[in-house]
Write an enzyme that holds these catalytic residues in place. Structure first.
Site, PDB file in Angstrom:
ATOM      1  N   LEU A 102       0.862  -1.172   0.000  1.00  0.00           N
ATOM      2  CA  LEU A 102       0.000   0.000   0.000  1.00  0.00           C
ATOM      3  C   LEU A 102       0.901   1.225   0.000  1.00  0.00           C
ATOM      4  O   LEU A 102       1.975   1.222   0.619  1.00  0.00           O
ATOM      5  CB  LEU A 102      -0.885   0.049   1.247  1.00  0.00           C
ATOM      6  CG  LEU A 102      -2.013  -0.975   1.393  1.00  0.00           C
ATOM      7  CD1 LEU A 102      -2.738  -0.749   2.720  1.00  0.00           C
ATOM      8  CD2 LEU A 102      -2.988  -0.897   0.235  1.00  0.00           C
ATOM      9  N   ASP A 103       0.479   2.288  -0.690  1.00  0.00           N
ATOM     10  CA  ASP A 103       1.229   3.533  -0.629  1.00  0.00           C
ATOM     11  C   ASP A 103       1.311   4.004   0.818  1.00  0.00           C
ATOM     12  O   ASP A 103       0.426   3.722   1.636  1.00  0.00           O
ATOM     13  CB  ASP A 103       0.551   4.613  -1.471  1.00  0.00           C
ATOM     14  CG  ASP A 103       0.632   4.317  -2.965  1.00  0.00           C
ATOM     15  OD1 ASP A 103       1.501   3.530  -3.364  1.00  0.00           O
ATOM     16  OD2 ASP A 103      -0.188   4.889  -3.717  1.00  0.00           O
ATOM     17  N   ARG A 104       2.348   4.765   1.113  1.00  0.00           N
ATOM     18  CA  ARG A 104       2.568   5.230   2.483  1.00  0.00           C
ATOM     19  C   ARG A 104       1.372   6.005   3.038  1.00  0.00           C
ATOM     20  O   ARG A 104       0.988   5.834   4.198  1.00  0.00           O
ATOM     21  CB  ARG A 104       3.826   6.111   2.522  1.00  0.00           C
ATOM     22  CG  ARG A 104       4.234   6.556   3.920  1.00  0.00           C
ATOM     23  CD  ARG A 104       5.530   7.335   3.863  1.00  0.00           C
ATOM     24  NE  ARG A 104       5.962   7.755   5.184  1.00  0.00           N
ATOM     25  CZ  ARG A 104       7.079   8.423   5.441  1.00  0.00           C
ATOM     26  NH1 ARG A 104       7.877   8.740   4.436  1.00  0.00           N
ATOM     27  NH2 ARG A 104       7.401   8.770   6.672  1.00  0.00           N
ATOM     28  N   ARG A 144      -5.689   6.262  -8.090  1.00  0.00           N
ATOM     29  CA  ARG A 144      -5.365   7.692  -8.107  1.00  0.00           C
ATOM     30  C   ARG A 144      -5.262   8.227  -9.527  1.00  0.00           C
ATOM     31  O   ARG A 144      -5.794   9.306  -9.837  1.00  0.00           O
ATOM     32  CB  ARG A 144      -4.055   7.921  -7.343  1.00  0.00           C
ATOM     33  CG  ARG A 144      -4.124   7.493  -5.896  1.00  0.00           C
ATOM     34  CD  ARG A 144      -2.749   7.390  -5.249  1.00  0.00           C
ATOM     35  NE  ARG A 144      -2.085   8.678  -5.167  1.00  0.00           N
ATOM     36  CZ  ARG A 144      -0.848   8.842  -4.692  1.00  0.00           C
ATOM     37  NH1 ARG A 144      -0.166   7.790  -4.259  1.00  0.00           N
ATOM     38  NH2 ARG A 144      -0.311  10.041  -4.648  1.00  0.00           N
TER      39      ARG A 144
END
Length: 346
Positions: free
Chosen positions: A146-148, A248
């Site tokens: 997962l992105d930060r 996104r």
């Protein structure tokens, strides 16, 4: 048998016999573990130049290892660094408290925003390092990422069978991954899909950027409206494919970037959202489910309090975001209409 390393002294070359715990693992991922502290760029450089070999043959980054393989690793020099301190007791305790499921094969957490999936690029300790610090005698591997800034369900494997089995399920598209996200503006439909190929690139500083391109990989996201707010829509996004930054970029591509997205969003609208209390990317991994070896797994993580609190504020004060949208739409119509780029909808 565990992976065994033996040095070849006069040249500093390492000969590594691959054990069963790395059977099926990509060689680039294995090297990142075996060469701790070595920059990712250097690992890919020694792979590109043919210095890494498996059973005497040159290896590519996507080469998969098998138990019993002999891996040749060349000597790698890195600048000496001050000894890295381990994670704080508070960070280790917090990651332990975030565990939402565990059995002999898997461990799942509800990852907080601001915690990277793994260390690197200026991050000393990601979720995987924190879990290993909490469980020093256990074998734990990161299954996906997962992105930060993205919170929510993150799954780790405790066995090689769990790791390879779930990664295979992800590749063949049999894993359900759902996210909650706040789209800026009001999409014309409550339920729709975005089918647009995505091309990933890495900038000079190592930052990853993704864009829609005919040369990219097929990418599909399903969106469904959950709630309406002034200036935005709370959407459920279900992945048809699992590309980097997919939700996104697809959201931005149709003219409705995610609220708080610093990379693909609108700067002025993000500023307005921040003034209303949104201090992060509004993207939360809410659900993940799959079947493996006849057993069904299902993990869910509720929306964090900071996002719920922001929605409460947006419901009352969202007209400010609506005015920013109108201004942004007018600007886009003036400056980008000839370029054929998507614009915001009301």
């Amino acid at each position: 048998m565990q992976t065994v390393t033996s040095p070849d002294a006069p040249h500093g070359v390492r000969q590594v016999e691959i054990g069963p715990e790395r059977d099926g693992q990509r060689i680039d991922n294995a090297l990142m573990t075996l060469l701790k502290g070595v920059p990712k760029s250097m690992i890919y450089r020694i792979l590109r130049t043919g210095q890494v070999r498996v059973n005497g043959k040159r290896a590519k980054p996507d080469t998969r290892l098998a138990a019993g393989d002999m891996l040749r690793i060349p000597p790698v020099r890195v600048a000496e660094k001050a000894e890295t301190k381990g994670p704080s007791a508070g960070m280790v305790s917090a990651i332990t408290d975030s565990i939402i499921f565990e059995d002999k094969h898997f461990l799942a957490i509800d990852k907080a925003t601001g915690i990277a999936s793994h260390g690197g690029s200026g991050v000393s300790h990601g979720a995987i390092e924190l879990l290993r610090a909490a469980r020093p005698n256990e074998h734990i591997e990161l299954v996906h990422r997962l992105d930060r800034d993205t919170s929510g369900v993150l799954v780790f494997a405790k066995t090689r069978a769990g790791l390879t089995g779930l990664q295979a399920a992800i590749r063949d598209g049999s894993v359900v991954k759902q996210y909650l996200c706040l789209m800026v503006g009001h999409p014309n439909k409550a339920k729709f899909s975005v089918n647009a190929p995505l091309l990933k690139s890495v900038l000079q500083g190592g930052e990853r950027m993704v864009r829609v391109s005919d040369n990219g990989k097929p990418s599909l996201t399903f969106f469904q409206e959950m709630e309406q707010y002034p200036g935005g829509r709370l959407m459920q996004a279900t992945l048809g494919t699992g590309r980097t930054h997919q939700i996104r970029v697809h959201a931005a591509h149709i003219g409705h970037p995610l609220a708080g997205d610093p990379k693909y969003g609108d700067k002025e609208i993000n500023k307005g959202m921040k003034e209303l209390g949104l201090n992060r990317l509004f993207l939360h991994a809410s659900h993940m489910s799959f079947e493996l070896d006849g057993r069904s797994y299902s993990f869910s993580a509720p929306m964090p309090d900071d996002l719920k609190d922001f929605l409460d504020v947006l419901a009352v004060k969202g007209n400010k975001i609506r005015r920013l949208l109108e201004k942004a739409r007018a600007h886009l119509e003036r400056t980008q209409e000839m370029a054929g780029k998507p614009t915001f909808h009301k």
